[in-house]
Design an enzyme around this catalytic site. Structure first.
Site, short mmCIF file in Angstrom:
data_model
loop_
_atom_site.label_atom_id
_atom_site.label_comp_id
_atom_site.label_asym_id
_atom_site.label_seq_id
_atom_site.Cartn_x
_atom_site.Cartn_y
_atom_site.Cartn_z
N HIS A 248 0.84 -1.20 0.00
CA HIS A 248 0.00 0.00 0.00
C HIS A 248 0.87 1.24 0.00
CE1 HIS A 248 0.78 1.12 4.17
NE2 HIS A 248 0.57 -0.13 4.53
N ASP B 216 -3.62 -19.21 12.11
CA ASP B 216 -2.50 -19.79 12.84
C ASP B 216 -2.57 -19.36 14.31
OD1 ASP B 216 0.31 -20.13 13.86
OD2 ASP B 216 0.61 -20.82 11.80
N SER C 170 2.05 -5.31 6.54
CA SER C 170 1.67 -5.04 5.16
C SER C 170 2.81 -5.38 4.21
CB SER C 170 1.30 -3.57 4.98
OG SER C 170 0.16 -3.25 5.71
#
Length: 467
Positions: free
Chosen positions: A251, A379, A394
């Site tokens: 991003h 997980d 990210s």
């Protein structure tokens, strides 16, 4: 009269059947196809459609692909589907596919671009990011008390706004906050107006500002806070060992005060280590706490900051210890499916680890967007450690069936265990590893049903937090 009634009844029956068909899964599977599909050589794509749908195929060369095992050649380009059809790519090229109902009612047109198979080194590394903006970014106002004891903000009065980028002052390009302060002070001493070149919403404009002498600092000022750089920790997504091109973050980097994207002048990435985790919870995303290592030891440059992250070239190879520096295949968005996958990221030191995730939603896209899939962390070890997706995660690569399919981009604020991912296609285009596609041709209409407003695509609003 009976014949006329039968005609009307037949017409109504056909109309009802068509309307009912538009709500069927096979209609949705065809209608939801984007106008363009990228498929790599050796990949398959399943069209979930059968009778009464047919496909007209117009390839730019024979033998481009097979449908249900039949090689598409000059005399086999009109295919009546009797069951869901599997398309298998054979060679490079392009083709236009037109789906029709009952052989004559157009439903959808889709062009297919068969690309060469790609392999890249997957990321997961924590990296320190240092970004220097083009010009300096206006992040706030600072009132100036002049000789008359009046408080003024000359820059604001001259219509310089927070979020503007100052490119030059009196014709001199500016690159740092100290340089801006010196130019303003010098102009004030020479009793000169400032000609300030700013960039706003992609447009440039010249504004005139009169600096005033600040009683507190005894320097000429115009009442601005500016910033020339940004720094933080993110995650590498991939790099191409042949060219050194890399992509990271997934991003755009924005200024923390103005939330405006930072236009890159130059930048660098360096090694980073994760020293701690701020646990994420509902309404409050967590965060990786990172430290730069050997900032003078540059891993690569940054030449682009866009919606899909940062891109540039490595100055030295970096290894993914999980894969021992080996490349893995890339999968186009048409290959991404619902179900289990894994994410590579660092939560302690510099150790890249695999964590289980589930891809819960896939939205094929014709235009670039960072929200191509919804993923959920499954997980338990990662959930215990971080609470889910946290800032700094990210760019973490998403791998499914041994192929790189995308990267983590956003976290849902109301549920940190879930977030968005982008397709790797878009990041590879920004890295110039895949060619960017041209815009859709004006004549490539979606089909009959879109013209009568039968749009069955869903969109849901969800509050998100940029990592």
């Amino acid at each position: 009269m009976d014949r006329e009634r039968r005609r009307k009844l037949l017409g109504i029956t056909i109309a009802v059947l068509i309307v009912v068909f538009t709500f069927s899964p096979q209609f949705r599977s065809v209608y939801n196809l984007p106008p363009h599909l990228r498929i790599m050589v050796g990949e398959n794509h399943l069209f979930q459609a059968s009778f009464p749908i047919s496909i007209n195929v117009n390839p730019d060369r024979d033998g481009l692909f097979k449908i249900d095992g039949n090689l598409i050649t000059g005399n086999k380009r009109n295919i009546r589907l009797v069951a869901p059809a599997a398309l298998e790519t054979v060679r490079l090229g392009k083709a236009d596919l037109e789906f029709k109902l009952l052989g004559f009612i157009p439903l959808r047109k889709t062009s297919i671009n068969v690309l060469p198979q790609l392999k890249v080194v997957p990321g997961g590394h924590s990296i320190g990011v240092v970004l220097h903006s083009q010009g300096v970014l206006v992040v706030g106002y600072s009132p100036v008390e002049g000789a008359d004891n009046k408080v003024n903000i000359p820059a604001k009065e001259a219509n310089i706004a927070i979020g503007d980028t100052i490119l030059a002052i009196n014709g001199q390009p500016v690159q740092s906050d100290n340089q801006v302060a010196d130019i303003i002070n010098q102009a004030g001493q020479e009793v000169k107006l400032l000609d300030v070149l700013i960039k706003r919403n992609g447009q440039t404009v010249h504004l005139s500002v009169q600096p005033i002498l600040c009683q507190e600092t005894q320097r000429y000022r115009i009442g601005l806070f500016v910033r020339d750089s940004a720094a933080g920790v993110g995650t590498m997504t991939f790099y191409d060992p042949g060219t050194g091109a890399y992509g990271a973050l997934g991003h755009v980097i924005t200024d923390s005060d103005t939330n405006q994207p930072i236009a890159v002048e130059h930048g660098k990435i360096v090694n980073a280590t994760i020293s701690g985790i701020q646990h994420g919870r509902r309404g409050q995303p967590g965060e990786k706490i990172g430290v730069f290592l050997e900032e003078e030891n540059i891993l690569g440059n940054i030449n682009k900051n866009c919606n899909f992250g940062i891109f540039g070239s490595l100055t030295q190879p970096i290894k993914n210890e999980l894969k021992e520096g080996a490349t893995i295949p890339v999968a186009s968005m048409s290959q991404v499916k619902l179900g289990p996958a894994e994410m590579l990221t660092v939560v302690d030191g510099q150790n890249i680890e695999r964590f289980a995730v589930e891809i819960q939603k896939v939205a094929l896209q014709d235009t670039p967007d960072t929200k191509g899939m919804v993923i959920k962390i499954t997980d338990k070890r990662l959930l215990d450690k971080t609470g889910g997706i946290v800032q700094g995660m990210s760019g973490s690569p998403i791998i499914q069936d041994g192929r790189l399919v995308g990267a983590v981009t956003h976290v849902f604020v109301h549920d940190p265990t879930r977030g968005y991912g982008c397709f790797i296609d878009w990041m590879l285009m920004e890295a110039e590893i895949l060619p960017k596609e041209t815009k859709q041709k004006a004549g490539n209409k979606p089909g009959f049903f879109s013209s009568i407003g039968l749009d069955i695509l869903n969109s849901g609003g969800v509050k998100i937090h940029l990592n």
